[in-house]
Design an enzyme around this catalytic site. Structure first.
Site, PDB file in Angstrom:
ATOM      1  N   ASP A 188     -12.383   9.497  -6.442  1.00 40.22           N
ATOM      2  CA  ASP A 188     -11.869   9.834  -7.777  1.00 40.22           C
ATOM      3  C   ASP A 188     -12.387  11.175  -8.294  1.00 40.22           C
ATOM      4  O   ASP A 188     -12.527  11.362  -9.504  1.00 40.22           O
ATOM      5  CB  ASP A 188     -12.232   8.732  -8.801  1.00 40.22           C
ATOM      6  CG  ASP A 188     -11.792   7.378  -8.329  1.00 40.22           C
ATOM      7  OD1 ASP A 188     -10.664   7.284  -7.824  1.00 40.22           O
ATOM      8  OD2 ASP A 188     -12.574   6.411  -8.449  1.00 40.22           O
ATOM      9  N   LYS A 193      -9.309  15.083  -6.186  1.00 44.42           N
ATOM     10  CA  LYS A 193      -8.844  15.799  -4.984  1.00 44.42           C
ATOM     11  C   LYS A 193      -7.354  16.128  -5.065  1.00 44.42           C
ATOM     12  O   LYS A 193      -6.913  17.161  -4.598  1.00 44.42           O
ATOM     13  CB  LYS A 193      -9.071  14.938  -3.727  1.00 44.42           C
ATOM     14  CG  LYS A 193     -10.517  14.623  -3.456  1.00 44.42           C
ATOM     15  CD  LYS A 193     -10.652  13.663  -2.302  1.00 44.42           C
ATOM     16  CE  LYS A 193     -10.252  12.243  -2.604  1.00 44.42           C
ATOM     17  NZ  LYS A 193     -11.110  11.525  -3.546  1.00 44.42           N
ATOM     18  N   GLY A 207      -5.758   6.636  -4.898  1.00 48.17           N
ATOM     19  CA  GLY A 207      -4.859   6.886  -6.034  1.00 48.17           C
ATOM     20  C   GLY A 207      -5.070   8.313  -6.474  1.00 48.17           C
ATOM     21  O   GLY A 207      -6.129   8.656  -6.966  1.00 48.17           O
ATOM     22  N   HIS A 208      -4.093   9.152  -6.231  1.00 42.22           N
ATOM     23  CA  HIS A 208      -4.233  10.566  -6.564  1.00 42.22           C
ATOM     24  C   HIS A 208      -3.325  10.905  -7.734  1.00 42.22           C
ATOM     25  O   HIS A 208      -2.115  10.814  -7.621  1.00 42.22           O
ATOM     26  CB  HIS A 208      -3.896  11.442  -5.355  1.00 42.22           C
ATOM     27  CG  HIS A 208      -4.887  11.278  -4.250  1.00 42.22           C
ATOM     28  ND1 HIS A 208      -4.681  11.687  -2.971  1.00 42.22           N
ATOM     29  CD2 HIS A 208      -6.132  10.734  -4.258  1.00 42.22           C
ATOM     30  CE1 HIS A 208      -5.751  11.411  -2.237  1.00 42.22           C
ATOM     31  NE2 HIS A 208      -6.643  10.832  -2.997  1.00 42.22           N
ATOM     32  N   GLN A 248     -10.686   8.651  -0.956  1.00 43.12           N
ATOM     33  CA  GLN A 248     -12.010   8.132  -1.327  1.00 43.12           C
ATOM     34  C   GLN A 248     -13.039   9.277  -1.279  1.00 43.12           C
ATOM     35  O   GLN A 248     -12.659  10.406  -1.464  1.00 43.12           O
ATOM     36  CB  GLN A 248     -12.440   6.948  -0.433  1.00 43.12           C
ATOM     37  CG  GLN A 248     -11.591   5.700  -0.619  1.00 43.12           C
ATOM     38  CD  GLN A 248     -10.339   5.680   0.222  1.00 43.12           C
ATOM     39  OE1 GLN A 248     -10.378   6.007   1.378  1.00 43.12           O
ATOM     40  NE2 GLN A 248      -9.224   5.281  -0.358  1.00 43.12           N
TER      41      GLN A 248
HETATM   42  P1  IMP Z   1     -11.385  -0.829  -0.159  1.00 40.99           P
HETATM   43  O1  IMP Z   1     -11.193   0.575   0.316  1.00 40.99           O
HETATM   44  O2  IMP Z   1     -10.223  -1.339  -0.952  1.00 40.99           O
HETATM   45  O3  IMP Z   1     -11.790  -1.759   0.948  1.00 40.99           O
HETATM   46  O4  IMP Z   1     -12.622  -0.823  -1.195  1.00 40.99           O
HETATM   47  C1  IMP Z   1     -13.948  -0.548  -0.767  1.00 40.99           C
HETATM   48  C2  IMP Z   1     -14.705   0.268  -1.808  1.00 40.99           C
HETATM   49  O5  IMP Z   1     -14.102   1.565  -1.905  1.00 40.99           O
HETATM   50  C3  IMP Z   1     -14.641  -0.297  -3.228  1.00 40.99           C
HETATM   51  O6  IMP Z   1     -15.859   0.016  -3.887  1.00 40.99           O
HETATM   52  C4  IMP Z   1     -13.515   0.471  -3.885  1.00 40.99           C
HETATM   53  O7  IMP Z   1     -13.644   0.540  -5.292  1.00 40.99           O
HETATM   54  C5  IMP Z   1     -13.715   1.823  -3.253  1.00 40.99           C
HETATM   55  N1  IMP Z   1     -12.481   2.614  -3.207  1.00 40.99           N
HETATM   56  C6  IMP Z   1     -11.427   2.464  -2.387  1.00 40.99           C
HETATM   57  N2  IMP Z   1     -10.490   3.385  -2.635  1.00 40.99           N
HETATM   58  C7  IMP Z   1     -10.966   4.151  -3.642  1.00 40.99           C
HETATM   59  C8  IMP Z   1     -10.462   5.301  -4.322  1.00 40.99           C
HETATM   60  O8  IMP Z   1      -9.388   5.824  -4.047  1.00 40.99           O
HETATM   61  N3  IMP Z   1     -11.267   5.800  -5.294  1.00 40.99           N
HETATM   62  C9  IMP Z   1     -12.481   5.278  -5.590  1.00 40.99           C
HETATM   63  N4  IMP Z   1     -12.997   4.217  -4.978  1.00 40.99           N
HETATM   64  C10 IMP Z   1     -12.240   3.657  -4.001  1.00 40.99           C
END
Ligand code: IMP
Length: 429
Positions: free
Chosen positions: A14, A17, A41-42, A225
């Site tokens: 977040d 990017k 989520g961009h 991420q």
């Molecule tokens: P997962 O990727 O859904 O398995 O989540 C694993 C961890 O990554 C969790 O703490 C999510 O909140 C975090 N996470 C996954 N995608 C994002 C993102 O796009 N932004 C911020 N955190 C993310």
């Protein structure tokens, strides 16, 4: 010569990017996602209009840009089709610009069911995933049983492989997690629709990238991420299931690491994190609330509130090392406007010792107390400032100190959501 750039998150995701990729795409012909899935989520704001993308690279909003999903991405056919439809409604024909790796792994409804069941079973130890099925899909990949994009093209083979997967996963769902099984028919229907939708965009991505590079096309690799969520280098087990760091570019796209020229680390001027896991500089007080409010810190994918805190130079220095960052893009500087003082974490303290490096063990990190340096804030607005000289002196001092502590120069500062609200300190010709 072709220019190649990797743009990745330096913190826990977040960082903004999407905006940086979108901006730099003006000089690129190809934009590639190499890991993650629709957990990302961009958010992009262009001419005041807000666009949120999850799977499709942010470059899709530009003409003449090929957008690529590499084999390191995990792809939910349904999420991809929904996103293509949404873009179509906005007058952007995504299918004309999109290329999808035949080797990318599919995220299917049983992955989502497993993700949710597991999170629920973990109680207060839950990772706080996005519940999009990302982890279980990567597990299937390394267990060598995953269905991949190429399987969509042969329906009989797809069905055979699906049946084997369902037998295994439904056993887990019903016998171990005691939740409902997932049925085959809706998945076959989804696959059939996806086959019709995507058959023309399924591509040999390494070959495409090699040709683009040979033809002097500029290529951007867009991370999802952030580095501290990397499955190998992040705050394990509170991480995502892919390699979010620069090393993941080569494996996730098939583009050789020798051809990567610049690695841009995107970082907020403070810190946020969504989901569980240690976060030493987290602020649970009014300043934390202020950052969340002013920074509109709500997850673009799940709508969850983000945890907020001061800039952590120890964590960011690790991130800069892991990624061999060329320069930093600092975002959301304006969120700090008006604060009397601003803190920067320069080290940690546990009862036994002082730390100037990020502990590898997340249990240790959870015990770390931040050591802060205090910097004076600035009492004027930096919102929309577009030249370095126009920034208040205190803001420049703060940014210079961040760069010094991280050991990486600043190439860009973002002072607002719009593409144009940016200070460029590096040339992109
Ligand atoms: P997962 O990727 O859904 O398995 O989540 C694993 C961890 O990554 C969790 O703490 C999510 O909140 C975090 N996470 C996954 N995608 C994002 C993102 O796009 N932004 C911020 N955190 C993310």
């Amino acid at each position: 010569m072709a220019r190649t750039m990797v743009i990745l998150g330096g913190q826990w995701g977040d960082e903004g990017k999407g905006k940086i990729v979108d901006l730099l795409t003006e000089k690129a012909q190809v934009v590639v996602r190499f890991q993650g899935g629709h957990n990302a989520g961009h958010t992009l704001v262009i001419d005041g209009k807000r666009h949120v993308l999850h799977l499709i690279p942010s470059g899709i909003l530009h003409e003449g840009v090929t957008c690529v999903l590499g084999q390191g991405v995990v792809i939910s056919p349904q999420a991809l089709m929904d996103e293509i439809d949404l873009l179509n409604q906005k007058g952007i024909s995504a299918l004309e610009k999109l290329k999808v790796s035949s080797a990318a792994v599919l995220v299917l409804p049983y992955h989502v069911a497993l993700d949710k069941a597991r999170e629920q079973a973990q109680g207060d130890k839950a990772v706080g995933t996005t519940c999009r099925g990302i982890g279980p899909a990567y597990e299937d990949k390394v267990a060598r049983r995953a269905l991949r994009v190429v399987d969509l093209l042969t329906p009989s083979l797809f069905e055979q492989k699906l049946e084997k997967n369902l037998e295994f996963h439904n056993f887990m769902l019903t016998q171990y997690y005691k939740v409902a099984p997932v049925s085959k028919e809706p998945i076959l229907e989804e696959a059939e629709r996806a086959r019709k939708y995507l058959s023309n965009v399924i591509t040999d991505v390494p070959a495409l990238l090699a040709t683009s590079y040979a033809q002097n096309q500029n290529i951007i690799f867009e991370g999802a991420q952030g580095a501290l969520l990397d499955v190998d280098h992040g705050t394990y087990p509170y991480v995502t299931s892919s390699n979010t760091t620069a090393g993941g570019v080569a494996t996730g796209s098939g583009f050789g690491p020798r051809y990567l020229q610049e690695i841009i680390g995107v970082t907020k001027a403070y810190c946020t994190r969504v989901g569980g896991g240690p976060f030493p500089t987290e602020l649970k007080d009014n300043i934390g609330k202020h950052l969340a409010e002013v920074g509109k810190e709500v997850g673009a994918t799940t709508g969850r509130p983000r945890r907020c805190g001061w800039f952590d130079a120890v964590a960011m220095r690790r991130s800069a090392q892991l990624n061999s960052m060329t320069w930093l893009a600092i975002t959301k500087l304006d969120v700090l406007d008006g604060l009397k003082e601003i803190k920067i974490c320069t080290g940690y303290r546990t009862p036994e010792k002082m730390w100037d490096n990020l502990p590898v063990d997340c249990e240790q990190l959870a015990l770390c107390e931040p050591i802060y340096e205090i910097w004076p804030g600035w009492q004027s607005s930096t919102q929309g400032i577009r030249t370095w000289g126009d920034l208040p002196k205190a803001a420049r001092n703060y940014l210079e100190r961040l760069a010094q502590l991280v050991g990486t120069p600043i190439g860009m500062v973002s002072t607002g959501a719009d593409r144009r609200d940016t200070i460029m300190l590096t040339s992109f010709e």
